[in-house]
Design an enzyme around this catalytic site. Sequence first.
Site, PDB file in Angstrom:
ATOM      1  N   TRP A  78       0.052  12.220  -3.105  1.00  0.00           N
ATOM      2  CA  TRP A  78      -1.421  12.133  -3.070  1.00  0.00           C
ATOM      3  C   TRP A  78      -1.896  11.626  -1.710  1.00  0.00           C
ATOM      4  O   TRP A  78      -2.958  12.017  -1.232  1.00  0.00           O
ATOM      5  CB  TRP A  78      -1.948  11.245  -4.208  1.00  0.00           C
ATOM      6  CG  TRP A  78      -1.586   9.787  -4.126  1.00  0.00           C
ATOM      7  CD1 TRP A  78      -0.454   9.194  -4.610  1.00  0.00           C
ATOM      8  CD2 TRP A  78      -2.341   8.733  -3.498  1.00  0.00           C
ATOM      9  NE1 TRP A  78      -0.465   7.840  -4.342  1.00  0.00           N
ATOM     10  CE2 TRP A  78      -1.610   7.535  -3.657  1.00  0.00           C
ATOM     11  CE3 TRP A  78      -3.566   8.677  -2.830  1.00  0.00           C
ATOM     12  CZ2 TRP A  78      -2.063   6.302  -3.177  1.00  0.00           C
ATOM     13  CZ3 TRP A  78      -4.016   7.457  -2.346  1.00  0.00           C
ATOM     14  CH2 TRP A  78      -3.271   6.287  -2.513  1.00  0.00           C
TER      15      TRP A  78
ATOM     16  N   HIS B  95      -1.052   1.241   3.805  1.00  0.00           N
ATOM     17  CA  HIS B  95      -2.499   1.383   3.563  1.00  0.00           C
ATOM     18  C   HIS B  95      -3.107  -0.011   3.455  1.00  0.00           C
ATOM     19  O   HIS B  95      -2.431  -0.975   3.073  1.00  0.00           O
ATOM     20  CB  HIS B  95      -2.765   2.209   2.300  1.00  0.00           C
ATOM     21  CG  HIS B  95      -2.110   1.663   1.083  1.00  0.00           C
ATOM     22  ND1 HIS B  95      -0.809   1.966   0.730  1.00  0.00           N
ATOM     23  CD2 HIS B  95      -2.560   0.802   0.135  1.00  0.00           C
ATOM     24  CE1 HIS B  95      -0.496   1.328  -0.371  1.00  0.00           C
ATOM     25  NE2 HIS B  95      -1.538   0.590  -0.759  1.00  0.00           N
TER      26      HIS B  95
ATOM     27  N   PRO C  74       3.445  -3.234  -2.629  1.00  0.00           N
ATOM     28  CA  PRO C  74       2.455  -2.228  -3.006  1.00  0.00           C
ATOM     29  C   PRO C  74       3.021  -1.350  -4.123  1.00  0.00           C
ATOM     30  O   PRO C  74       4.214  -1.453  -4.437  1.00  0.00           O
ATOM     31  CB  PRO C  74       2.309  -1.412  -1.715  1.00  0.00           C
ATOM     32  CG  PRO C  74       3.652  -1.505  -1.069  1.00  0.00           C
ATOM     33  CD  PRO C  74       4.235  -2.853  -1.465  1.00  0.00           C
TER      34      PRO C  74
ATOM     35  N   LYS D 179     -10.496   3.621  -7.586  1.00  0.00           N
ATOM     36  CA  LYS D 179     -11.085   2.716  -8.587  1.00  0.00           C
ATOM     37  C   LYS D 179     -12.595   2.592  -8.429  1.00  0.00           C
ATOM     38  O   LYS D 179     -13.250   2.063  -9.312  1.00  0.00           O
ATOM     39  CB  LYS D 179     -10.479   1.311  -8.438  1.00  0.00           C
ATOM     40  CG  LYS D 179      -9.000   1.234  -8.704  1.00  0.00           C
ATOM     41  CD  LYS D 179      -8.573  -0.219  -8.813  1.00  0.00           C
ATOM     42  CE  LYS D 179      -7.122  -0.452  -8.512  1.00  0.00           C
ATOM     43  NZ  LYS D 179      -6.785  -0.701  -7.126  1.00  0.00           N
TER      44      LYS D 179
HETATM   45  P1  M7G Z   1      -1.192  -0.297  -3.820  1.00  0.00           P
HETATM   46  O1  M7G Z   1      -1.302  -1.619  -3.161  1.00  0.00           O
HETATM   47  O2  M7G Z   1      -0.083   0.596  -3.366  1.00  0.00           O
HETATM   48  O3  M7G Z   1      -1.008  -0.437  -5.359  1.00  0.00           O
HETATM   49  O4  M7G Z   1      -2.590   0.396  -3.595  1.00  0.00           O
HETATM   50  P2  M7G Z   1      -1.933  -0.773  -6.606  1.00  0.00           P
HETATM   51  O5  M7G Z   1      -2.371   0.574  -7.174  1.00  0.00           O
HETATM   52  O6  M7G Z   1      -0.970  -1.445  -7.553  1.00  0.00           O
HETATM   53  O7  M7G Z   1      -3.043  -1.628  -6.127  1.00  0.00           O
HETATM   54  C1  M7G Z   1      -2.818   1.771  -3.744  1.00  0.00           C
HETATM   55  C2  M7G Z   1      -4.310   1.988  -3.851  1.00  0.00           C
HETATM   56  O8  M7G Z   1      -4.547   3.387  -3.827  1.00  0.00           O
HETATM   57  C3  M7G Z   1      -4.886   1.456  -5.160  1.00  0.00           C
HETATM   58  O9  M7G Z   1      -6.014   0.654  -4.889  1.00  0.00           O
HETATM   59  C4  M7G Z   1      -5.220   2.731  -5.950  1.00  0.00           C
HETATM   60  O10 M7G Z   1      -6.356   2.577  -6.780  1.00  0.00           O
HETATM   61  C5  M7G Z   1      -5.459   3.747  -4.858  1.00  0.00           C
HETATM   62  N1  M7G Z   1      -5.152   5.125  -5.260  1.00  0.00           N
HETATM   63  C6  M7G Z   1      -4.097   5.516  -6.002  1.00  0.00           C
HETATM   64  N2  M7G Z   1      -4.126   6.881  -6.111  1.00  0.00           N
HETATM   65  C7  M7G Z   1      -3.117   7.664  -6.825  1.00  0.00           C
HETATM   66  C8  M7G Z   1      -5.222   7.342  -5.437  1.00  0.00           C
HETATM   67  C9  M7G Z   1      -5.753   8.647  -5.197  1.00  0.00           C
HETATM   68  O11 M7G Z   1      -5.238   9.684  -5.609  1.00  0.00           O
HETATM   69  N3  M7G Z   1      -6.894   8.684  -4.436  1.00  0.00           N
HETATM   70  C10 M7G Z   1      -7.507   7.551  -3.946  1.00  0.00           C
HETATM   71  N4  M7G Z   1      -8.618   7.698  -3.238  1.00  0.00           N
HETATM   72  N5  M7G Z   1      -7.007   6.309  -4.163  1.00  0.00           N
HETATM   73  C11 M7G Z   1      -5.867   6.217  -4.905  1.00  0.00           C
END
Ligand code: M7G
Length: 329
Positions: free
Chosen positions: A167, A269, A263, A199
Amino acid sequence: MADVSKRENNPEATEDFSQRIKKAKTDHEDGRGENGEESGKNVLSGFQTTTVLSDSAREKTIFVHGKLADQNAVVILEKTPINEDILSEIFKASTLELDIRNDIYSTYRLQAPPHLNEMKATLVCPATEKHVKKYQRQESFLVEETADDYQSITLPFIQKQSFSVQWVYNILEKKAESERIVFEDSDPKLGFVLLPDFKWDQKQTDNLYLIAITHQRNIKSLRDLRSEHLPLLQNILQKGKEAILQRYSLPASKMRVYLHYQPSYYHLHIHFTKLGYEAPGCGVERAHLLTDVIQNLHSDPHYYKTRTLSFPLRADDGLLGQFKKAGKL
Ligand code: M7G
């Protein structure tokens, strides 16, 4: 609830923000979603619930595991915040039934018109076992990971078992969410894409949440950061803050800019959330302020290579199992 005061300082941003709210409304009325998908076609109508993974009356969310066309799926339903911009319509156009009246106090059941009564639905399909675990309510344990633990336990585990970052590549290659990009610096070394996080429904800045995704693909997490990455981190901090000020009139003093360790997705990110919004994972055991990260790397180029880092892991996280197996817990 909407932070109109900040938008009042910047009429262009106010205009832009309410245009987008209007567009969302018009798309709704036309039966189109944000990306033009037919909203009349309910892909969730065939969803068969297996189990509720977690729910929260306070957050007004429910995480459900089930099957969609014979595939494992996770659905997240979330009642969205009430936006100041729609208040007058809610007061005028809703029906009201009295629940209790006592002295000066009355409570009602208010039925808002459907377009003001949306829920946010997120679908992960096909969902892996790891997705199901991620959303399941579970006890957490704090792990202290030394530099050696990272090399011998964490790194081999994440190389085998982490979530796909397809993604992320879709975003960087403009194959998905390209219309949502708020800012991009396309430099291959210093560049990044800034866009609304999954989110955030983007209807109000109260729960503003954006992520900056680096164009560099070889930095897995905080652990990989060295002083050579300082220009990249400073660039993200500076340009990310400017872009958010310009688009949403939110100044840096109202923003929390941080990285997660661990993460869920191992492609570097940075999270940009509104200060005061208790975003999931913004606690001290998981969030590292980008300004602190920059300072730490200034004082020691190998800070994140050598330091012991603490983080929480959920009870049935495979990584926790590996730490236990190594006698570290
Ligand atoms: P992380 O710190 O890797 O993990 O953050 P977490 O999900 O446990 O916080 C990844 C961030 O990417 C999170 O805030 C997710 O809500 C966001 N995220 C995940 N996906 C699969 C997507 C997506 O497909 N599109 C967008 N825009 N954000 C995403």
